[in-house]
Motif scaffolding. Structure first.
Motif, PDB file in Angstrom:
ATOM      1  N   ALA A  77       0.830  -1.211   0.000  1.00  0.00           N
ATOM      2  CA  ALA A  77       0.000   0.000   0.000  1.00  0.00           C
ATOM      3  C   ALA A  77       0.861   1.256   0.000  1.00  0.00           C
ATOM      4  N   LEU A  78       1.936   1.250   0.771  1.00  0.00           N
ATOM      5  CA  LEU A  78       2.795   2.437   0.838  1.00  0.00           C
ATOM      6  C   LEU A  78       3.654   2.571  -0.414  1.00  0.00           C
ATOM      7  N   ASP A  79       4.050   1.455  -0.996  1.00  0.00           N
ATOM      8  CA  ASP A  79       4.719   1.506  -2.306  1.00  0.00           C
ATOM      9  C   ASP A  79       3.820   2.203  -3.328  1.00  0.00           C
ATOM     10  N   ALA A  80       2.560   1.817  -3.345  1.00  0.00           N
ATOM     11  CA  ALA A  80       1.624   2.389  -4.307  1.00  0.00           C
ATOM     12  C   ALA A  80       1.400   3.872  -4.043  1.00  0.00           C
ATOM     13  N   GLN A  81       1.314   4.246  -2.773  1.00  0.00           N
ATOM     14  CA  GLN A  81       1.120   5.654  -2.454  1.00  0.00           C
ATOM     15  C   GLN A  81       2.319   6.490  -2.891  1.00  0.00           C
ATOM     16  N   GLN A  82       3.522   5.962  -2.656  1.00  0.00           N
ATOM     17  CA  GLN A  82       4.730   6.669  -3.089  1.00  0.00           C
ATOM     18  C   GLN A  82       4.734   6.825  -4.610  1.00  0.00           C
ATOM     19  N   ALA A  83       4.382   5.770  -5.315  1.00  0.00           N
ATOM     20  CA  ALA A  83       4.395   5.812  -6.775  1.00  0.00           C
ATOM     21  C   ALA A  83       3.340   6.777  -7.322  1.00  0.00           C
ATOM     22  N   ASN A  84       2.185   6.803  -6.671  1.00  0.00           N
ATOM     23  CA  ASN A  84       1.072   7.596  -7.194  1.00  0.00           C
ATOM     24  C   ASN A  84       1.111   9.063  -6.789  1.00  0.00           C
ATOM     25  N   SER A  85       1.680   9.357  -5.614  1.00  0.00           N
ATOM     26  CA  SER A  85       1.616  10.735  -5.125  1.00  0.00           C
ATOM     27  C   SER A  85       2.975  11.319  -4.742  1.00  0.00           C
ATOM     28  N   GLY A  86       4.033  10.542  -4.946  1.00  0.00           N
ATOM     29  CA  GLY A  86       5.370  11.057  -4.667  1.00  0.00           C
ATOM     30  C   GLY A  86       5.735  11.077  -3.190  1.00  0.00           C
ATOM     31  N   GLY A  87       4.968  10.394  -2.356  1.00  0.00           N
ATOM     32  CA  GLY A  87       5.281  10.350  -0.940  1.00  0.00           C
ATOM     33  C   GLY A  87       4.282   9.485  -0.192  1.00  0.00           C
ATOM     34  N   VAL A  88       4.587   9.259   1.084  1.00  0.00           N
ATOM     35  CA  VAL A  88       3.731   8.459   1.959  1.00  0.00           C
ATOM     36  C   VAL A  88       3.216   9.366   3.067  1.00  0.00           C
ATOM     37  N   ASP A  89       1.903   9.531   3.136  1.00  0.00           N
ATOM     38  CA  ASP A  89       1.292  10.357   4.172  1.00  0.00           C
ATOM     39  C   ASP A  89       1.117   9.522   5.431  1.00  0.00           C
ATOM     40  N   ALA A  90       1.682   9.998   6.549  1.00  0.00           N
ATOM     41  CA  ALA A  90       1.714   9.197   7.765  1.00  0.00           C
ATOM     42  C   ALA A  90       1.382  10.065   8.973  1.00  0.00           C
ATOM     43  N   SER A  91       0.283   9.723   9.643  1.00  0.00           N
ATOM     44  CA  SER A  91      -0.143  10.492  10.807  1.00  0.00           C
ATOM     45  C   SER A  91       0.693  10.141  12.038  1.00  0.00           C
TER      46      SER A  91
ATOM     47  N   ARG B 150       8.568   4.824   8.627  1.00  0.00           N
ATOM     48  CA  ARG B 150      10.021   5.005   8.471  1.00  0.00           C
ATOM     49  C   ARG B 150      10.772   3.707   8.753  1.00  0.00           C
ATOM     50  N   GLY B 151      10.355   2.981   9.792  1.00  0.00           N
ATOM     51  CA  GLY B 151      11.004   1.713  10.105  1.00  0.00           C
ATOM     52  C   GLY B 151      10.830   0.689   9.012  1.00  0.00           C
ATOM     53  N   LEU B 152       9.643   0.648   8.425  1.00  0.00           N
ATOM     54  CA  LEU B 152       9.385  -0.289   7.338  1.00  0.00           C
ATOM     55  C   LEU B 152      10.170   0.090   6.093  1.00  0.00           C
ATOM     56  N   ALA B 153      10.264   1.380   5.811  1.00  0.00           N
ATOM     57  CA  ALA B 153      11.043   1.832   4.655  1.00  0.00           C
ATOM     58  C   ALA B 153      12.491   1.378   4.768  1.00  0.00           C
ATOM     59  N   GLN B 154      13.059   1.504   5.960  1.00  0.00           N
ATOM     60  CA  GLN B 154      14.452   1.090   6.146  1.00  0.00           C
ATOM     61  C   GLN B 154      14.593  -0.421   6.003  1.00  0.00           C
ATOM     62  N   ALA B 155      13.674  -1.182   6.603  1.00  0.00           N
ATOM     63  CA  ALA B 155      13.768  -2.641   6.539  1.00  0.00           C
ATOM     64  C   ALA B 155      13.590  -3.156   5.116  1.00  0.00           C
ATOM     65  N   ALA B 156      12.719  -2.506   4.340  1.00  0.00           N
ATOM     66  CA  ALA B 156      12.425  -2.960   2.983  1.00  0.00           C
ATOM     67  C   ALA B 156      13.345  -2.338   1.940  1.00  0.00           C
ATOM     68  N   GLY B 157      14.170  -1.373   2.349  1.00  0.00           N
ATOM     69  CA  GLY B 157      15.023  -0.690   1.394  1.00  0.00           C
ATOM     70  C   GLY B 157      14.251   0.197   0.446  1.00  0.00           C
TER      71      GLY B 157
ATOM     72  N   GLU C 169      12.777   3.902  -0.684  1.00  0.00           N
ATOM     73  CA  GLU C 169      13.059   5.328  -0.560  1.00  0.00           C
ATOM     74  C   GLU C 169      11.750   6.114  -0.579  1.00  0.00           C
ATOM     75  N   TRP C 170      10.964   5.934   0.463  1.00  0.00           N
ATOM     76  CA  TRP C 170       9.715   6.665   0.575  1.00  0.00           C
ATOM     77  C   TRP C 170       9.954   8.045   1.160  1.00  0.00           C
ATOM     78  N   ALA C 171       9.236   9.018   0.658  1.00  0.00           N
ATOM     79  CA  ALA C 171       9.224  10.343   1.267  1.00  0.00           C
ATOM     80  C   ALA C 171       8.069  10.361   2.271  1.00  0.00           C
ATOM     81  N   VAL C 172       8.388  10.163   3.551  1.00  0.00           N
ATOM     82  CA  VAL C 172       7.346  10.073   4.582  1.00  0.00           C
ATOM     83  C   VAL C 172       6.925  11.486   4.974  1.00  0.00           C
TER      84      VAL C 172
END
Length: 249
Positions: free
Chosen positions: A144-158, A204-211, A213-216
């Motif tokens: 889901a976060l991969d798709a959000q990054q691809a579609n909107s250029g970042g990951v929105d995280a509350s 952020r933790g998941l981005a690091q574990a999965a390698g 480059e999400w813009a959180v």
């Protein structure tokens, strides 16, 4: 044990099937194209012929189907969701807390829970949160976060949302344990129950574990302590899977 798992075309059920086979159990699925759950006579013939020792009902389907299966399966597990709880009143949500869902999905799962418990008092109800997997495709947090990054250029995280979430393999292991040694009643399966990481930290933790480059992009858009707490079943803490999660206070 011969185990019937519904929903093998979904996300979590295949992980449970893998865990069950690795433990030496026989796994079969329900092909709804071949056996329509709405046809009770055909369903009964098929279920009697298969004679499973236990049933794990993970598929989407009517509350009637869930109850029908539960009534015919003394060893029965149904997966529900953290979405049976609304954000108001806030959590963390205990196994005995009133279910407050207002959306259609949450209300659907409440109806299924009630139908299952009425049909089979010995049933196990396992509520789960958002599932995480680094490699499997499908309906999980990483995808889901991969798709959000691809579609909107970042990951929105509350930073004011504390999600119920767990790694899929940990959830599958807990579900299998509840099938092997059933404990009737409601179980909350949440690896974030004790540590209470907010969603921005999890992302952020998941981005690091999965390698990845999400813009959180941190925000305050959704406020909810969604954690599932209480009950006898505990999962490994989220930080065991995401080493980037470390307390600084």
């Amino acid at each position: 044990m011969k185990l019937l798992i519904t929903g093998l075309g979904g996300t979590l059920a295949p992980a449970l099937a893998d865990a069950a086979r690795a433990a030496g159990h026989e796994v079969l699925g329900w092909d709804r194209q071949a056996v329509n759950p709405d046809d009770e006579a055909a369903s009964a013939r098929w279920l009697d012929a298969q004679a499973p020792d236990a049933v794990a009902h993970l598929a989407m389907g009517s509350a009637r189907w869930a109850a029908w299966l539960a009534a015919r399966s003394p060893r029965f597990l149904f997966t529900s969701t953290a979405m049976v709880f609304d954000h108001d009143p806030d959590g963390p949500h205990d196994v005995a807390a009133a279910r407050t869902a207002r959306d259609d999905y949450g209300r659907y799962k409440i109806a299924c829970e009630d139908a299952v418990q009425a049909a089979q008092p010995q049933a196990v109800l396992a509520r789960i949160g958002w599932q995480i997997d680094l490699y499997r495709r499908g309906n999980n947090m990483r995808c889901a976060l991969d798709a959000q990054q691809a579609n909107s250029g970042g990951v929105d995280a509350s930073r004011v949302w504390t999600p119920a979430c767990s790694f899929m393999d940990d959830t599958a292991a807990a579900l299998l344990a509840l099938l092997e040694a059933p404990q009737p009643g409601v179980h909350h399966l949440d690896s974030n129950a004790e540590e209470a990481w907010t969603f921005d930290a999890v992302a952020r933790g998941l981005a690091q574990a999965a390698g990845c480059e999400w813009a959180v992009r941190v925000n305050d858009d959704y406020r909810h302590d969604q954690r599932l707490v209480g009950g006898p079943t505990q999962l490994p803490p989220l930080s065991r899977r995401l080493p980037a999660l470390k307390r600084t206070d």
